[in-house]
Write a protein that holds these residues in place. Structure first.
Motif, PDB file in Angstrom:
ATOM      1  N   LEU A   1      12.968  -1.692   7.888  1.00  0.00           N
ATOM      2  CA  LEU A   1      13.292  -1.393   9.290  1.00  0.00           C
ATOM      3  C   LEU A   1      14.301  -0.260   9.456  1.00  0.00           C
ATOM      4  N   ARG A   2      15.141  -0.021   8.453  1.00  0.00           N
ATOM      5  CA  ARG A   2      16.098   1.082   8.418  1.00  0.00           C
ATOM      6  C   ARG A   2      17.095   1.070   9.585  1.00  0.00           C
ATOM      7  N   HIS A   3      17.691  -0.081   9.857  1.00  0.00           N
ATOM      8  CA  HIS A   3      18.676  -0.189  10.936  1.00  0.00           C
ATOM      9  C   HIS A   3      19.919   0.646  10.659  1.00  0.00           C
ATOM     10  N   LYS A   4      20.468   0.559   9.459  1.00  0.00           N
ATOM     11  CA  LYS A   4      21.693   1.296   9.132  1.00  0.00           C
ATOM     12  C   LYS A   4      21.454   2.801   9.171  1.00  0.00           C
ATOM     13  N   GLN A   5      20.302   3.232   8.672  1.00  0.00           N
ATOM     14  CA  GLN A   5      19.990   4.655   8.685  1.00  0.00           C
ATOM     15  C   GLN A   5      19.880   5.174  10.120  1.00  0.00           C
ATOM     16  N   MET A   6      19.268   4.394  11.000  1.00  0.00           N
ATOM     17  CA  MET A   6      19.134   4.823  12.392  1.00  0.00           C
ATOM     18  C   MET A   6      20.495   4.850  13.095  1.00  0.00           C
TER      19      MET A   6
ATOM     20  N   LYS B   1      17.558 -19.702   1.973  1.00  0.00           N
ATOM     21  CA  LYS B   1      18.995 -19.711   1.674  1.00  0.00           C
ATOM     22  C   LYS B   1      19.302 -18.980   0.371  1.00  0.00           C
ATOM     23  N   LYS B   2      18.524 -19.262  -0.676  1.00  0.00           N
ATOM     24  CA  LYS B   2      18.803 -18.697  -1.996  1.00  0.00           C
ATOM     25  C   LYS B   2      18.487 -17.199  -2.061  1.00  0.00           C
ATOM     26  N   CYS B   3      17.491 -16.759  -1.333  1.00  0.00           N
ATOM     27  CA  CYS B   3      17.030 -15.367  -1.415  1.00  0.00           C
ATOM     28  C   CYS B   3      17.538 -14.530  -0.249  1.00  0.00           C
ATOM     29  N   ASP B   4      18.609 -14.950   0.384  1.00  0.00           N
ATOM     30  CA  ASP B   4      19.084 -14.282   1.594  1.00  0.00           C
ATOM     31  C   ASP B   4      19.435 -12.811   1.347  1.00  0.00           C
ATOM     32  N   LEU B   5      20.097 -12.512   0.236  1.00  0.00           N
ATOM     33  CA  LEU B   5      20.464 -11.122  -0.048  1.00  0.00           C
ATOM     34  C   LEU B   5      19.238 -10.245  -0.273  1.00  0.00           C
ATOM     35  N   LEU B   6      18.239 -10.788  -0.974  1.00  0.00           N
ATOM     36  CA  LEU B   6      16.998 -10.034  -1.170  1.00  0.00           C
ATOM     37  C   LEU B   6      16.285  -9.793   0.158  1.00  0.00           C
ATOM     38  N   ILE B   7      16.288 -10.787   1.013  1.00  0.00           N
ATOM     39  CA  ILE B   7      15.637 -10.653   2.323  1.00  0.00           C
ATOM     40  C   ILE B   7      16.345  -9.593   3.152  1.00  0.00           C
ATOM     41  N   GLN B   8      17.673  -9.599   3.142  1.00  0.00           N
ATOM     42  CA  GLN B   8      18.419  -8.592   3.903  1.00  0.00           C
ATOM     43  C   GLN B   8      18.148  -7.188   3.380  1.00  0.00           C
ATOM     44  N   ASP B   9      18.100  -7.029   2.055  1.00  0.00           N
ATOM     45  CA  ASP B   9      17.804  -5.713   1.479  1.00  0.00           C
ATOM     46  C   ASP B   9      16.392  -5.253   1.856  1.00  0.00           C
TER      47      ASP B   9
ATOM     48  N   ARG C   1      14.638  -6.174   4.509  1.00  0.00           N
ATOM     49  CA  ARG C   1      14.605  -5.832   5.937  1.00  0.00           C
ATOM     50  C   ARG C   1      15.224  -4.461   6.188  1.00  0.00           C
ATOM     51  N   GLU C   2      16.307  -4.153   5.499  1.00  0.00           N
ATOM     52  CA  GLU C   2      16.931  -2.838   5.656  1.00  0.00           C
ATOM     53  C   GLU C   2      16.000  -1.738   5.158  1.00  0.00           C
ATOM     54  N   CYS C   3      15.319  -1.986   4.056  1.00  0.00           N
ATOM     55  CA  CYS C   3      14.401  -0.988   3.516  1.00  0.00           C
ATOM     56  C   CYS C   3      13.233  -0.753   4.473  1.00  0.00           C
TER      57      CYS C   3
ATOM     58  N   TRP D   1       0.851  -1.196   0.000  1.00  0.00           N
ATOM     59  CA  TRP D   1       0.000   0.000   0.000  1.00  0.00           C
ATOM     60  C   TRP D   1       0.878   1.233   0.000  1.00  0.00           C
ATOM     61  N   TYR D   2       1.315   1.672  -1.146  1.00  0.00           N
ATOM     62  CA  TYR D   2       2.089   2.897  -1.344  1.00  0.00           C
ATOM     63  C   TYR D   2       3.402   2.887  -0.578  1.00  0.00           C
ATOM     64  N   GLY D   3       3.948   1.750  -0.306  1.00  0.00           N
ATOM     65  CA  GLY D   3       5.216   1.677   0.398  1.00  0.00           C
ATOM     66  C   GLY D   3       6.378   1.789  -0.569  1.00  0.00           C
ATOM     67  N   GLU D   4       7.468   2.394  -0.105  1.00  0.00           N
ATOM     68  CA  GLU D   4       8.631   2.499  -0.978  1.00  0.00           C
ATOM     69  C   GLU D   4       9.378   1.173  -1.058  1.00  0.00           C
ATOM     70  N   CYS D   5       9.026   0.215  -0.212  1.00  0.00           N
ATOM     71  CA  CYS D   5       9.655  -1.103  -0.238  1.00  0.00           C
ATOM     72  C   CYS D   5       8.796  -2.130  -0.969  1.00  0.00           C
ATOM     73  N   ALA D   6       7.776  -1.681  -1.671  1.00  0.00           N
ATOM     74  CA  ALA D   6       6.847  -2.602  -2.323  1.00  0.00           C
ATOM     75  C   ALA D   6       7.536  -3.456  -3.377  1.00  0.00           C
ATOM     76  N   ASP D   7       8.418  -2.853  -4.174  1.00  0.00           N
ATOM     77  CA  ASP D   7       9.108  -3.623  -5.222  1.00  0.00           C
ATOM     78  C   ASP D   7      10.022  -4.683  -4.620  1.00  0.00           C
ATOM     79  N   MET D   8      10.718  -4.333  -3.549  1.00  0.00           N
ATOM     80  CA  MET D   8      11.605  -5.313  -2.902  1.00  0.00           C
ATOM     81  C   MET D   8      10.805  -6.458  -2.301  1.00  0.00           C
ATOM     82  N   GLU D   9       9.671  -6.131  -1.711  1.00  0.00           N
ATOM     83  CA  GLU D   9       8.836  -7.184  -1.129  1.00  0.00           C
ATOM     84  C   GLU D   9       8.350  -8.141  -2.212  1.00  0.00           C
ATOM     85  N   MET D  10       7.964  -7.603  -3.360  1.00  0.00           N
ATOM     86  CA  MET D  10       7.508  -8.464  -4.452  1.00  0.00           C
ATOM     87  C   MET D  10       8.646  -9.356  -4.962  1.00  0.00           C
ATOM     88  N   LYS D  11       9.861  -8.828  -5.033  1.00  0.00           N
ATOM     89  CA  LYS D  11      10.999  -9.646  -5.474  1.00  0.00           C
ATOM     90  C   LYS D  11      11.261 -10.782  -4.498  1.00  0.00           C
ATOM     91  N   VAL D  12      11.158 -10.497  -3.190  1.00  0.00           N
ATOM     92  CA  VAL D  12      11.367 -11.548  -2.183  1.00  0.00           C
ATOM     93  C   VAL D  12      10.281 -12.607  -2.308  1.00  0.00           C
TER      94      VAL D  12
END
Length: 101
Positions: A62-67, A48-56, A58-60, A23-34
């Motif tokens: 939850l924004r841990h690095k930005q915080m 296991k195979k989608c680990d990098l997509l999952i990490q990206d 989650r960062e989008c 719903w109008y989220g900026e992480c919508a495309d990443m969620e669909m890829k996961v």
């Protein structure tokens, strides 16, 4: 991260969109890829195979690095003000002038 609910009912179908970023989220495309990756590999292999997509994703969302970056910059400003490298009145940059937007 589960793809489908444990108990499927009409209620879960109605409320499924409330916990997604579609719903109008900026992480919508990443969620669909996961989710497409999970659909391609299944849940067990997908973790296991989608680990990098999952990490990206989650960062989008939850924004841990930005915080962490924001806290580090704030702590540096406080340290500079405490040591006298920056005046306490000018601890933060001045905001924009009124009606400048």
């Amino acid at each position: 991260m589960s793809v489908s609910p444990w108990l499927k009912s009409p209620f879960t179908d109605l409320t499924a969109g409330l916990i997604s970023h579609q719903w109008y989220g900026e992480c919508a495309d990443m969620e669909m890829k996961v989710l497409e990756c999970f659909e391609a590999y299944g849940l067990d292999k997908g973790l296991k195979k989608c680990d990098l997509l999952i990490q990206d994703f989650r960062e989008c969302s939850l924004r841990h690095k930005q915080m962490k970056r924001m806290v580090a910059m704030r702590n540096e400003r406080h340290r500079q003000a405490w040591n006298g490298e920056r005046s306490k009145e000018e601890k933060y940059a001045k905001g924009p002038a009124p009606d400048s937007y």
